[in-house]
Design an enzyme around this catalytic site. Structure first.
Site, PDB file in Angstrom:
ATOM      1  N   ALA A  52     -20.072 -59.057  28.190  1.00 19.20           N
ATOM      2  CA  ALA A  52     -21.114 -60.035  27.869  1.00 19.20           C
ATOM      3  C   ALA A  52     -21.270 -61.005  29.033  1.00 19.20           C
ATOM      4  O   ALA A  52     -20.288 -61.490  29.590  1.00 19.20           O
ATOM      5  CB  ALA A  52     -20.729 -60.781  26.595  1.00 19.20           C
ATOM      6  N   CYS A  69     -13.968 -56.949  19.933  1.00 21.75           N
ATOM      7  CA  CYS A  69     -14.198 -58.283  20.515  1.00 21.75           C
ATOM      8  C   CYS A  69     -13.470 -59.343  19.686  1.00 21.75           C
ATOM      9  O   CYS A  69     -13.700 -59.454  18.482  1.00 21.75           O
ATOM     10  CB  CYS A  69     -15.696 -58.593  20.566  1.00 21.75           C
ATOM     11  SG  CYS A  69     -16.008 -60.258  21.206  1.00 21.75           S
TER      12      CYS A  69
END
Ligand SMILES: Cc1cc2nc3c(=O)[nH]c(=O)nc-3n(C[C@H](O)[C@H](O)[C@H](O)COP(=O)(O)O)c2cc1C
Length: 350
Positions: free
Chosen positions: A24, A107
């Site tokens: 990300a 995550c």
């Protein structure tokens, strides 16, 4: 159920070179194209929210913008429910831009796990399996899963996850050899990766701590995994992919640092290519924007967004500390170029 696309996945992608991990804030179309051109066999998008895609959020869809010349790209999705993941999968498949779909089951960020996504899914392997099955039923694309060895030290969860996703027909599983509680640093559990590979009927992609072709070689040899995925090692170092591809096709494996024979000029040339790709990406995002107020000045988007790449490109070069110290004051691409010229000596890295 035997996953029909598994052998193709292994032969098409995993034998040719390393995969660029989803990251990300980093792995947008520009970084993916740079890494593909350097030798990455396959690249992953940043994590993208399935609900945002289904609701047609332009901000979410912009994260899936691809550039020409990117090679094979995997759309990396997160969500909490099989039906929303399947709906998102259909939309992504219909865009025609992706070679596979990947489920984020690792995550550890609170804003992701609090909604039952990412690493929170590791407590429910059957739910990850249900996502794989739903996404496979909804699209013809291979579906893969990226997970970790477990949530907290001493509790390995990846075998149950492997079983569930294998049963559901996943084309491959990526295992980051660290616990979610350790985020992205610390030792990588090679023995666990080796045990998962030994237990798997689908290809296993190993991930964690690869910053040189020698490190990739060690992971491949010591764990037997079918492929390797590189995250932080690729930041500011797309050359790593060519080193790994050369090693995988029989060339020598190099230690980190050994391969840093690049001149400042070569790094500057890569920096310019990456900046140009980032500007191109923002132009495409602007062109796709439904409303004029959604369009942003490419130059200022890149000037801000590129700082995270800038100091990584020049890390280790004499003068880089001064460049880093000035980073927050660099408000344009021209200011970045001027700071590079001011601080970095045009010599070899070593
Ligand atoms: C800045 C950053 C962002 C990341 N974003 C994601 C993500 O969106 N999805 C995911 O599955 N992993 C994400 N990761 C984890 C990486 O994909 C990778 O698993 C991890 O960094 C370990 O590999 P490495 O040691 O080669 O960096 C991220 C890591 C970093 C450093």
């Amino acid at each position: 159920m035997e996953p029909p696309l598994t052998p193709q996945f292994r032969d098409l992608w995993l034998k040719k070179g390393a995969l660029l991990a989803p990251m990300a804030g980093f792995t947008d179309g520009a970084m993916r194209r740079i890494c593909h051109q350097a030798g990455a066999a396959l690249t992953y998008t940043e994590m993208v929210n399935a609900i945002g895609l289904v609701r047609g959020s332009s901000k979410t869809w912009h994260l899936l913008t691809t550039l020409p010349g990117e090679g094979g790209v995997v759309a990396h999705l997160y969500g909490a429910h099989p039906t929303e993941m399947a709906d998102a999968a259909v939309a992504v498949w219909q865009s025609g831009r992706f070679v596979a779909l990947d489920i984020n089951a690792g995550c550890p960020m609170k804003k992701i796990t609090a909604n039952g996504c990412g690493a929170a899914l590791m407590k429910q392997p059957e739910k990850i399996g249900a996502m794989v099955a739903a996404m496979r039923a909804a699209t013809p694309l291979p579906v893969t899963v990226k997970t970790r060895i477990g949530l907290v030290p001493d509790t390995i969860l990846s075998f149950e996850i492997l079983r569930a996703v294998e049963e559901a027909g996943a084309a491959a599983i990526t295992v980051h050899g660290r616990f979610a509680a350790k985020f992205h640093s610390g030792p990588v559990a090679f023995e666990t990766l080796a045990a998962i590979k030994a237990a798997a009927r689908i290809p296993v992609i190993g991930n964690g701590g690869i910053n040189s072709s020698a490190a990739a070689d060690v992971m491949l040899r010591e764990t037997g995994v079918d492929g390797v995925m590189v995250g932080q090692g690729a930041m500011g170092n797309p050359w790593l992919f060519s080193e790994i591809a050369a090693m995988m096709s029989g060339g020598a494996a190099e230690e980190a640092g050994e391969m840093e024979r690049r001149t400042v000029g070569e790094i500057c040339a890569m920096f310019e290519r990456h900046v140009a790709a980032s500007l191109e990406l923002q132009e495409l995002i602007n062109a796709a924007a439904a409303e004029p107020e959604q369009r942003r000045d490419p130059e200022s988007v890149v000037a801000t967004g590129f700082r995270c790449h800038l100091f990584r490109y020049f890390a280790g070069v004499p003068g880089a500390a001064k460049l880093r110290g000035e980073m927050s004051t660099l408000r344009s691409i021209e200011a970045m170029r001027a700071a590079i010229a001011r601080h970095l000596k045009p010599t070899n890295v070593n």
